[in-house]
Design a protein around this motif. Structure first.
Motif, PDB file in Angstrom:
ATOM      1  N   GLY A  61       0.797  -1.219   0.000  1.00 14.70           N
ATOM      2  CA  GLY A  61       0.000   0.000   0.000  1.00 14.70           C
ATOM      3  C   GLY A  61       0.831   1.271   0.000  1.00 14.70           C
ATOM      4  N   ILE A  62       2.158   1.121   0.206  1.00 15.99           N
ATOM      5  CA  ILE A  62       2.976   2.319   0.394  1.00 15.99           C
ATOM      6  C   ILE A  62       3.062   3.161  -0.877  1.00 15.99           C
ATOM      7  N   ALA A  63       3.278   2.538  -2.032  1.00 14.67           N
ATOM      8  CA  ALA A  63       3.435   3.322  -3.269  1.00 14.67           C
ATOM      9  C   ALA A  63       2.176   4.128  -3.607  1.00 14.67           C
ATOM     10  N   PRO A  75       1.067  14.129   5.310  1.00 18.14           N
ATOM     11  CA  PRO A  75       1.939  12.991   5.615  1.00 18.14           C
ATOM     12  C   PRO A  75       1.274  11.650   5.297  1.00 18.14           C
ATOM     13  N   LEU A  76       2.113  10.677   4.994  1.00 19.36           N
ATOM     14  CA  LEU A  76       1.691   9.285   4.876  1.00 19.36           C
ATOM     15  C   LEU A  76       2.196   8.529   6.099  1.00 19.36           C
ATOM     16  N   ILE A  77       1.305   7.746   6.700  1.00 17.99           N
ATOM     17  CA  ILE A  77       1.687   6.830   7.772  1.00 17.99           C
ATOM     18  C   ILE A  77       1.476   5.419   7.250  1.00 17.99           C
ATOM     19  N   PHE A  78       2.441   4.525   7.469  1.00 20.29           N
ATOM     20  CA  PHE A  78       2.158   3.131   7.145  1.00 20.29           C
ATOM     21  C   PHE A  78       2.235   2.282   8.401  1.00 20.29           C
ATOM     22  N   ALA A  79       1.211   1.461   8.576  1.00 19.76           N
ATOM     23  CA  ALA A  79       1.180   0.534   9.706  1.00 19.76           C
ATOM     24  C   ALA A  79       2.238  -0.531   9.482  1.00 19.76           C
ATOM     25  N   ARG A  80       3.022  -0.794  10.504  1.00 14.62           N
ATOM     26  CA  ARG A  80       4.111  -1.764  10.409  1.00 14.62           C
ATOM     27  C   ARG A  80       3.602  -3.165  10.733  1.00 14.62           C
ATOM     28  N   LYS A  81       4.030  -4.120   9.917  1.00 14.44           N
ATOM     29  CA  LYS A  81       3.759  -5.530  10.223  1.00 14.44           C
ATOM     30  C   LYS A  81       4.892  -6.138  11.037  1.00 14.44           C
TER      31      LYS A  81
END
Length: 203
Positions: A61-63, A75-81
């Motif tokens: 989902g990051i791109a 800002p973009l936040i990405f949940a870490r697995k």
């Protein structure tokens, strides 16, 4: 989004009735120009909404999430697995099940980056059963922030994720909605027909 549908038809590989492989342009090798167009399309669809953060989940989902955030200038936040040694305290944790990988992950977001004032657009590459999407929504709502809606790159409309999110009151914008996957290839949802059916039900 015709450009995305064309790419799926040209390069997507159907693996059984439930799995579409798009690793040549979305979730392994990436097409930067397509990712930019996807970000622009999400921003167009959510025009007029006050969005303060974009949230996604690593890694696919990051791109699209980053390109959407770039277009919105937020800002973009990405949940870490993956567990991080530097991300131990003041975190929000949710369990999410991955249909593709057939496993449950604990995903984490630092409370430093979300507040009750935030209005969050959630972006993900696929929507199938809605587990990841629901987990991200729960993370947002744990801090009292608002979910503006979901931006999904590819939706498998024959699985229950979309309806589950709609039933929960969320807005869902999917750029490619797949009606079926088979040996014959990919069939897309005719959205004009779907809208007509929806309007008929409402009347």
């Amino acid at each position: 989004m015709k450009r995305l549908q064309d790419k799926i038809m040209q390069e997507g590989l159907v693996l059984g009735n439930n799995v579409l492989k798009v690793d040549s342009f979305l979730n392994h090798q990436m097409d930067p120009a397509l990712m930019q167009a996807i970000g622009q399309e999400f921003v167009r669809r959510y025009a007029g909404e006050r969005i303060t953060k974009v949230l996604t989940i690593e890694s696919s989902g990051i791109a699209p999430g980053l390109m959407t955030a770039l277009e919105l200038n937020v800002p973009l936040i990405f949940a870490r697995k993956q567990k991080s040694l530097t991300l131990r305290e003041d975190i929000i944790v949710e369990k999410v099940y991955s249909f593709t990988k057939q496993e449950t992950n604990e995903v984490t977001v630092s409370k430093r980056f979300l507040s009750a004032d935030d209005r969050v657009l959630i972006i993900d590459d696929f929507l199938a059963n809605g587990e990841a999407a629901s987990g991200l929504a729960r993370i947002v709502e744990q801090v009292g922030a608002s979910v503006v809606g979901f931006g999904i790159v590819i939706e498998k409309s024959f699985q229950p994720g979309r309806q589950m999110l709609l039933d929960a009151g969320y807005r869902v914008e999917s750029l490619a909605r797949i009606a079926s996957l088979s040996a014959d290839g990919v069939a897309f949802v005719n959205e004009a027909v779907e809208e007509a059916k929806s309007e008929a039900v409402q009347q």
